[in-house]
Enzyme design. Structure first.
Site, mmCIF file in Angstrom:
data_model
loop_
_atom_site.group_PDB
_atom_site.id
_atom_site.type_symbol
_atom_site.label_atom_id
_atom_site.label_comp_id
_atom_site.label_asym_id
_atom_site.label_seq_id
_atom_site.Cartn_x
_atom_site.Cartn_y
_atom_site.Cartn_z
ATOM 1 N N HIS A 68 0.846 -1.211 0.000
ATOM 2 C CA HIS A 68 0.000 0.000 0.000
ATOM 3 C C HIS A 68 0.874 1.251 0.000
ATOM 4 O O HIS A 68 1.558 1.552 0.973
ATOM 5 C CB HIS A 68 -0.871 -0.009 1.255
ATOM 6 C CG HIS A 68 -1.908 1.077 1.278
ATOM 7 N ND1 HIS A 68 -3.258 0.812 1.330
ATOM 8 C CD2 HIS A 68 -1.804 2.428 1.281
ATOM 9 C CE1 HIS A 68 -3.935 1.947 1.360
ATOM 10 N NE2 HIS A 68 -3.069 2.949 1.324
ATOM 11 N N HIS A 70 1.145 5.446 -1.970
ATOM 12 C CA HIS A 70 0.583 6.464 -2.877
ATOM 13 C C HIS A 70 1.754 7.117 -3.607
ATOM 14 O O HIS A 70 2.348 8.080 -3.112
ATOM 15 C CB HIS A 70 -0.205 7.512 -2.090
ATOM 16 C CG HIS A 70 -1.409 6.961 -1.398
ATOM 17 N ND1 HIS A 70 -2.694 7.158 -1.859
ATOM 18 C CD2 HIS A 70 -1.523 6.184 -0.293
ATOM 19 C CE1 HIS A 70 -3.551 6.536 -1.050
ATOM 20 N NE2 HIS A 70 -2.861 5.940 -0.097
ATOM 21 N N GLN A 163 -10.089 9.410 -4.069
ATOM 22 C CA GLN A 163 -9.671 10.040 -2.802
ATOM 23 C C GLN A 163 -10.780 10.873 -2.153
ATOM 24 O O GLN A 163 -10.923 10.899 -0.936
ATOM 25 C CB GLN A 163 -8.450 10.930 -3.069
ATOM 26 C CG GLN A 163 -8.022 11.838 -1.924
ATOM 27 C CD GLN A 163 -7.302 11.100 -0.810
ATOM 28 O OE1 GLN A 163 -6.146 10.740 -0.959
ATOM 29 N NE2 GLN A 163 -7.988 10.861 0.294
ATOM 30 N N HIS A 221 -9.729 1.739 0.888
ATOM 31 C CA HIS A 221 -9.385 2.431 2.131
ATOM 32 C C HIS A 221 -10.620 2.312 3.031
ATOM 33 O O HIS A 221 -11.653 2.938 2.752
ATOM 34 C CB HIS A 221 -9.082 3.903 1.874
ATOM 35 C CG HIS A 221 -7.707 4.166 1.339
ATOM 36 N ND1 HIS A 221 -7.281 3.715 0.120
ATOM 37 C CD2 HIS A 221 -6.660 4.853 1.887
ATOM 38 C CE1 HIS A 221 -6.024 4.106 -0.073
ATOM 39 N NE2 HIS A 221 -5.615 4.791 0.972
ATOM 40 N N GLU A 224 -10.563 4.187 7.887
ATOM 41 C CA GLU A 224 -9.307 4.796 8.330
ATOM 42 C C GLU A 224 -9.647 6.009 9.200
ATOM 43 O O GLU A 224 -9.522 7.167 8.788
ATOM 44 C CB GLU A 224 -8.442 5.218 7.137
ATOM 45 C CG GLU A 224 -7.054 5.695 7.573
ATOM 46 C CD GLU A 224 -6.211 6.256 6.437
ATOM 47 O OE1 GLU A 224 -6.720 6.335 5.302
ATOM 48 O OE2 GLU A 224 -5.052 6.625 6.695
ATOM 49 N N ASP A 320 2.437 3.271 2.854
ATOM 50 C CA ASP A 320 1.391 4.260 2.623
ATOM 51 C C ASP A 320 1.956 5.554 2.039
ATOM 52 O O ASP A 320 1.534 5.996 0.979
ATOM 53 C CB ASP A 320 0.612 4.545 3.913
ATOM 54 C CG ASP A 320 -0.774 5.141 3.654
ATOM 55 O OD1 ASP A 320 -1.182 5.232 2.490
ATOM 56 O OD2 ASP A 320 -1.449 5.511 4.639
HETATM 57 FE FE FE2 Z 1 -3.566 5.040 1.754
#
Ligand code: FE2
Length: 426
Positions: A68, A70, A163, A221, A224, A320
């Site tokens: 995971h 970005h 997102q 996701h 979170e 991440d």
């Molecule tokens: Fe993430």
């Protein structure tokens, strides 16, 4: 196999987590590589090679797997401003500002730099989310180009990640589908950031529909947040169960599971056992972003990694972020991530330490659905790393140097461990 191979690794140590045990523990083996594959593993192979490396007893492991990350936001920390509150939501706000100035070249340059950083530290399989909230779809298009450009030395999976939510504004749902048509490998989502609970549930159903329609994996996701009422994981589990898609489904973060009451948490983990979805924890980020509204006692903000592992659920770990609006630190080192899991999840038992190493290797391979090509075994593609450590526990303990990275049968990176010279006799 001929008597001469492309690459011959002499005197490597294959441990319990090093793939096939072709040798007794502790006895070094030679590994012969040709045509991009592992051709033989045995003590003292009688072969010649174009390139021969003496591993001098160093430990050989399958490569690290980044479950995971970005890459589209990597290496943007401080642009256009720093995240002063340290919260997830200020990070999203800053990224919304920064992404207005994205270009294909900008994303590609940073993504490639981050991938090289990771590969140099032993990671050869990466799942990256690409933000698909903006009409230009620049992050996705850039990462798809990068996926192609790097395929000879690293495997990149791209997740279409909405997102800002699928139903939070007109056009988002259509763009998510457009991203799949353009070639994203995985459908993403963010149900806890949809405007309402109902939108969140609807988004999960939509993600599963798209995954079935386009034959893609799922990585959401999920929850979170510290909110113990954020309960989209149960929706993901239910959909995976009903549609029999468990192994193709990943719930990332699930930090709210750390805040659920025990009765609910164990009921839910029992359901998860019926449909083997994957869970990804990101300890560096979860520990720093979550718990920000707590006073004391302050929650750790991590999902229940140890309990999930004890229940036999596949848990893997990710970075991440590498120096982005959510986390200004980070170097892409998965041994650091494993170490943080050991601490944050209190996994200090010997089996638990080894499990944390597995979470950045074999478990990650399951999450990415890599199939049977992963592992240090005869006949498999020759992807492996050599660590300056005796075993998995020492690798985490010392954040061992990855001395050699073999990708697709070729030596990709070599690194010399620091040499310490005492200047006094003590
Ligand atoms: Fe993430």
């Amino acid at each position: 196999m001929t008597d001469s191979v492309a690459l011959l690794l002499r005197r490597g140590a294959l441990g319990p987590r090093g793939g096939q045990r072709a040798n007794p523990p502790g006895e070094p083996v030679d590994i012969a590589i040709a045509d991009g594959k592992i051709q033989a593993i045995a003590p003292q192979l009688d072969l010649t090679a174009e390139t021969e490396l003496d591993l001098a007893g160093k430990w050989v492991s399958p490569p690290f797997v980044e479950s995971h990350i970005h890459l589209d936001s990597a290496l943007t920390a401080g642009q256009p401003r720093w995240n002063q509150s340290g919260t997830l939501f200020e990070g999203i706000d800053i990224w919304r500002e920064r992404k207005q100035s994205l270009t294909l070249e900008d994303v590609k340059t940073r993504a490639l730099a981050a991938l090289k950083l990771q590969a140099s530290q032993g990671t050869l399989f990466v799942r990256s989310h690409a933000d698909v909230s903006e009409p230009s779809l620049i992050p996705l298009k850039a990462l798809l180009e990068v996926r192609e450009a790097v395929k000879d030395w690293i495997t990149l999976q791209v997740v279409a990640f909405p997102q800002d939510g699928i139903y939070s504004a007109p056009g988002h749902a259509e763009r998510l589908e457009e991203a799949l048509k353009l070639g994203a490998d995985v459908v993403g989502g963010i149900p806890h950031y949809e405007l309402t609970r109902e939108d969140g549930v609807r988004s999960v159903h939509r993600i599963f529909d798209l995954a079935e329609q386009y034959d893609r994996l799922i990585d959401i996701h999920c929850d979170e947040i510290d909110d113990d009422q954020s309960r989209f994981l149960e929706v993901v589990v239910a959909e995976a169960l009903r549609r029999q898609m468990g192994e193709r489904v990943t719930a990332s973060h699930t930090t709210a599971l750390g805040s659920y009451n025990n009765a609910y948490a164990f009921k839910l983990m029992g359901f998860m056992g019926r449909s083997p979805i994957n869970i990804v924890a990101n300890p560096l980020i979860n520990l720093t972003l979550q718990g920000r509204t707590d006073t004391y006692p302050k929650r750790r903000g991590l999902t229940r990694v140890k309990e999930l592992w004890q229940q036999g659920i596949n848990v893997s770990l990710g970075n991440d972020c590498i120096q982005d609006p959510w986390y200004s630190l980070g170097s892409g080192n998965l041994l650091e991530v494993a170490s943080m899991a050991v601490h944050g999840c209190q996994m200090t038992g010997r089996d638990e330490l080894r499990a944390c190493y597995q979470m950045i290797t074999e478990n990650g391979a399951r999450t990415l659905h890599l199939g049977h090509d992963y592992g240090v075994e005869v006949g498999k593609p020759a992807n492996l790393i050599v660590l300056d450590a005796a075993d998995a526990i020492a690798a985490i303990q010392y954040r061992a140097t990855v001395c050699a990275v073999i990708a697709r049968g070729k030596l990709l990176v070599s690194t010399t461990p620091p040499q310490i010279t005492w200047q006094q006799s003590l």
